[in-house]
Design an enzyme around this catalytic site. Sequence first.
Site, PDB file in Angstrom:
ATOM      1  N   LYS A 133     -13.549  -7.987  -7.918  1.00  0.00           N
ATOM      2  CA  LYS A 133     -14.032  -8.445  -6.512  1.00  0.00           C
ATOM      3  C   LYS A 133     -15.423  -8.717  -6.484  1.00  0.00           C
ATOM      4  O   LYS A 133     -16.137  -8.119  -7.109  1.00  0.00           O
ATOM      5  CB  LYS A 133     -13.721  -7.174  -5.792  1.00  0.00           C
ATOM      6  CG  LYS A 133     -12.330  -6.670  -5.166  1.00  0.00           C
ATOM      7  CD  LYS A 133     -12.305  -5.679  -4.272  1.00  0.00           C
ATOM      8  CE  LYS A 133     -10.760  -5.146  -4.193  1.00  0.00           C
ATOM      9  NZ  LYS A 133     -10.527  -4.085  -3.294  1.00  0.00           N
TER      10      LYS A 133
ATOM     11  N   LYS B 299       0.595  -1.156   0.111  1.00  0.00           N
ATOM     12  CA  LYS B 299      -0.009   0.088  -0.029  1.00  0.00           C
ATOM     13  C   LYS B 299       0.871   1.211  -0.116  1.00  0.00           C
ATOM     14  O   LYS B 299       1.772   1.249   0.770  1.00  0.00           O
ATOM     15  CB  LYS B 299      -0.787   0.041   1.120  1.00  0.00           C
ATOM     16  CG  LYS B 299      -1.901  -1.176   1.093  1.00  0.00           C
ATOM     17  CD  LYS B 299      -2.954  -0.699   0.147  1.00  0.00           C
ATOM     18  CE  LYS B 299      -4.149  -1.767   0.217  1.00  0.00           C
ATOM     19  NZ  LYS B 299      -5.335  -1.616  -0.748  1.00  0.00           N
TER      20      LYS B 299
END
Length: 353
Positions: A231, A124
């Site tokens: 997703k 991240k």
Amino acid sequence: MPRAGRCHDGRVTDDAAPLPSLDELLPSARVVALPLVTRFRGIDVREAMLFEGPEGWTEFSPFAEYDDEEASAWLAGAIDYGWNAPPPALRDRIAVNATVPAVDPDSVRAVLARFPGCRTAKVKVAGGDETLAADVARVRAVREALGPEGRIRIDANGGWNVDEAEHAIHALAPFDLEYVEQPCATIDQLAEISLRTKYMGIPIAADESVRRSGDPLAVAEFAAADILVIKAQPLGGIRRALRIIAAAGLPVVVSSALDTSVGLAMGAQLAASVPDLEYDCGLGTASLLAADVTRDPLVPVGGSIEVRRVHPDPERLDRYAADAERTDWWIERLARVHAVLEDAAATTAAPVD
């Protein structure tokens, strides 16, 4: 005659079970609040609602800040998994990546240790008050931990503008990036950064621009990305996600949204059904949870997770149950979001003059 049902966007599908009523969802509904190992996406606890359908347990867990319209796709995805038989699985295990939050470089090895056998790490970057120098230090630490054979992908969650993204990709390129996920927020920005950095040979992946766009295929149509991050829950379910993958014609990475192992099982079933799966998937995030709803969570073993249904453990559902206030909040949210799906179904079913 095939059963007629409706996706979250109102389109009729021939193979879907009808939308279950709210009264069918509520009796088994349980709300859990699971502590995280480390702060992630600005939260320390992950809340989720679970309920049981004819095909097994399923998960409804849009983040708290998502409005009812966006959350309706998540509910459609949960219902799809709980009420529809899954497509055939093409594989029984899914290779997954490690996920490295915005931690200091000295903590990187401890984070990676939670993902045994994983050859790929997603790091991240561009988070909150983080500086580019901090991002570089974190990615460098991951490269040192993985060695030259490891794969590193970075995820900015749309946190840079185009100029910032270009500068950051140049700064991070020496660490041999597999791809850069959602460097900028909009499809136009993604298209521009793709053009600016094409000569570097680092693919651009789109996540939020697929699942939070009115047209999830726009990324492919505008050549704004080389890879799609898919997703299951936010896209309305496994079957709809597979249709998007087929129509887009781009390589995909199946990922999660910090789900419980019930939601991860949905993602694993999607990944198992994708004909060509070139990249390790982002489905190892149960390792970021300090607790789960099952005694046998879907955590990486040898760098992969199983493709299987997960049945929550009653004792754990009780132990990690959300308090009364948060449970009421989720039940009220479920009612509102279910009404959005009902309205979409009614609109589609209405006769055209």
